[in-house]
Scaffold this active site. Sequence first.
Site, PDB file in Angstrom:
ATOM      1  N   PRO A  66       0.921  -1.359   0.114  1.00  0.00           N
ATOM      2  CA  PRO A  66       0.198   0.146   0.057  1.00  0.00           C
ATOM      3  C   PRO A  66       0.896   1.231   0.139  1.00  0.00           C
ATOM      4  CG  PRO A  66       0.133  -0.971   2.167  1.00  0.00           C
ATOM      5  CD  PRO A  66       1.004  -1.751   1.194  1.00  0.00           C
ATOM      6  N   THR A 103       0.167   3.729   2.144  1.00  0.00           N
ATOM      7  CA  THR A 103       0.215   4.220   3.523  1.00  0.00           C
ATOM      8  C   THR A 103       1.464   3.773   4.247  1.00  0.00           C
ATOM      9  OG1 THR A 103      -1.311   2.701   4.183  1.00  0.00           O
ATOM     10  CG2 THR A 103      -2.273   4.477   3.596  1.00  0.00           C
ATOM     11  N   GLY A 112      -6.621  -1.345  -0.545  1.00  0.00           N
ATOM     12  CA  GLY A 112      -7.962  -1.283  -0.416  1.00  0.00           C
ATOM     13  C   GLY A 112      -8.726  -2.353  -0.798  1.00  0.00           C
ATOM     14  N   GLY A 126      -8.882  -7.317   5.424  1.00  0.00           N
ATOM     15  CA  GLY A 126      -9.843  -6.221   5.236  1.00  0.00           C
ATOM     16  C   GLY A 126      -9.610  -5.073   6.044  1.00  0.00           C
ATOM     17  N   CYS A 140      -4.114   0.764   9.996  1.00  0.00           N
ATOM     18  CA  CYS A 140      -5.718   0.278   9.688  1.00  0.00           C
ATOM     19  C   CYS A 140      -6.205  -0.274  11.098  1.00  0.00           C
ATOM     20  CB  CYS A 140      -5.767  -0.861   8.776  1.00  0.00           C
ATOM     21  SG  CYS A 140      -4.816  -2.374   9.049  1.00  0.00           S
ATOM     22  N   GLU A 175     -14.103   4.169   9.452  1.00  0.00           N
ATOM     23  CA  GLU A 175     -12.960   4.408   9.633  1.00  0.00           C
ATOM     24  C   GLU A 175     -12.463   5.457   8.833  1.00  0.00           C
ATOM     25  OE1 GLU A 175      -8.937   1.932   8.223  1.00  0.00           O
ATOM     26  OE2 GLU A 175     -10.583   1.667   6.701  1.00  0.00           O
ATOM     27  N   LEU A 192      -2.903  -8.065   8.904  1.00  0.00           N
ATOM     28  CA  LEU A 192      -3.691  -8.735  10.234  1.00  0.00           C
ATOM     29  C   LEU A 192      -5.011  -9.177   9.611  1.00  0.00           C
ATOM     30  CD1 LEU A 192      -3.397  -5.339  12.602  1.00  0.00           C
ATOM     31  CD2 LEU A 192      -1.743  -7.508  12.054  1.00  0.00           C
TER      32      LEU A 192
END
Length: 476
Positions: free
Chosen positions: A116, A118, A199, A217, A250, A340, A419
């Site tokens: 990702p 991030t 995503g 997720g 996340c 979120e 995770l």
Amino acid sequence: MAHETDPAVLEEVRLKVEKAYGAWEKYRHFPQEKIDPVVERMAAAGREHARRLAEMAVAETGYGNVEDKVGKNYLTAEWLPRKLRGMKTVGLLREIPDQKIVEYGVPLGVVAAVVPTTNPTSTVIFKSIISLKAGNGIVISPHPNAKGSTYETAEVLHRAAVAAGAPEGIIQCLTKPTLEGTQALMRHDRVAVILATGGSGMVRAAYSSGTPAFGVGPGNVPVLLDRSADVAGAVAKIIQGKSFDYGTVCSSEQSLVAEAGLRDAILSELKKGKAYVCNEQEKQALEKLLISPTGGINAKCVGQAPTRIAEMAGFHVPPDTSIITVEIQGVGRSHPLSAEKLSPVLSLLFVPDFKAALDTCEAVLRFGGLGHTCVIHAQDDGHIRQFAERMPAYRVLVNTPSPQGSVGITTNVLPSMTLGCGAVGGNSTSDNVGPLHLINIKRLAYAVRTPDEAYQVPPAGGMAQAHPEREQIAAA
């Protein structure tokens, strides 16, 4: 990501998968005593370059802050390998003499790693280390907005792995990241498994690729501050977790839930911790800024400093603000800030009692965070156990900042940047993914009984005969 067909993109995918596969054909025969030094050298390189890579990531993506990204790099290059030392992943894993079972670890092959924007550098370090620890090769697909820092991290680790004896090409990274390139990578015949972080669309693509996959997720993490908690200590930890890397993790706290009787004490402690408490007008401005009418997150707000988010929303906060907090009245689409947010913005929900707090936390998880993570700050173990049993999340953390607890810094769960959210979250595992998810286990099983000693099938129209072994079990 670009969608047009580009032969150069597909050719790069083909060449890099073939190169990684060729390297893996040699690496697959490495015993544990040759694999572990490779992992240690990679980890040392990750630590040596941790700050430079963090600076590259922030400069390139504009997300988060350097100090916390250095911390993430150390999580994956220091804490993770320390916890992996002594873990057997290849060859003889264990013998179970009383069961007459022997287990062997077998590498999977080439891992396709989707990274990702991030957490680009720490995710590359994490996925590369667990892949090579498990005897695999890896091909990394960066996010287009983080391709420079992602590629450089992969190169640092590749040089270190080869210097420690790994075959040239064991770590590969795409330089032309596109949607079609990532899809081609995930569907390649010589890719054994996918590690997908990104995503929800990318995770769904991984699971529908036809290749075994571990995807994760979204997280919408509720934190219940119980009456039995040390309020000052709990609020300090919540701020610590929510402010970490400006909320890009996340598993960072999204909504603080507490009984109304604690409201004044919590607001007081938040202000002591440099949290900004919004008024109604500022709340409405944040709703419009952070969450789109369709419920999506405004990408321009992801991982931004509190001062920047306030400025974008049209108000000002002190320059030393740690997080922005906003009181909301419910959970769901009519309360956009209960979702979120991927930013240092924390929602506050005050409810009548403990039962209502449980109901609210569960509702937050069901509004975009099923299976991920939840937190309780409490001293009452009865309340802690009720919370754990009730919540549809697979990391239930107690008295810790959520990001640091979920990834195994302050708890004894496996250090991980992937995770799992389990079936309820649309994932194949609920675990913190690690090297043991990237091997197959071969079992050598000796005969210990005959079929008739295991069970007997009664004849047609007859009764099953008495079985001494069953009678002994029943008597026990």
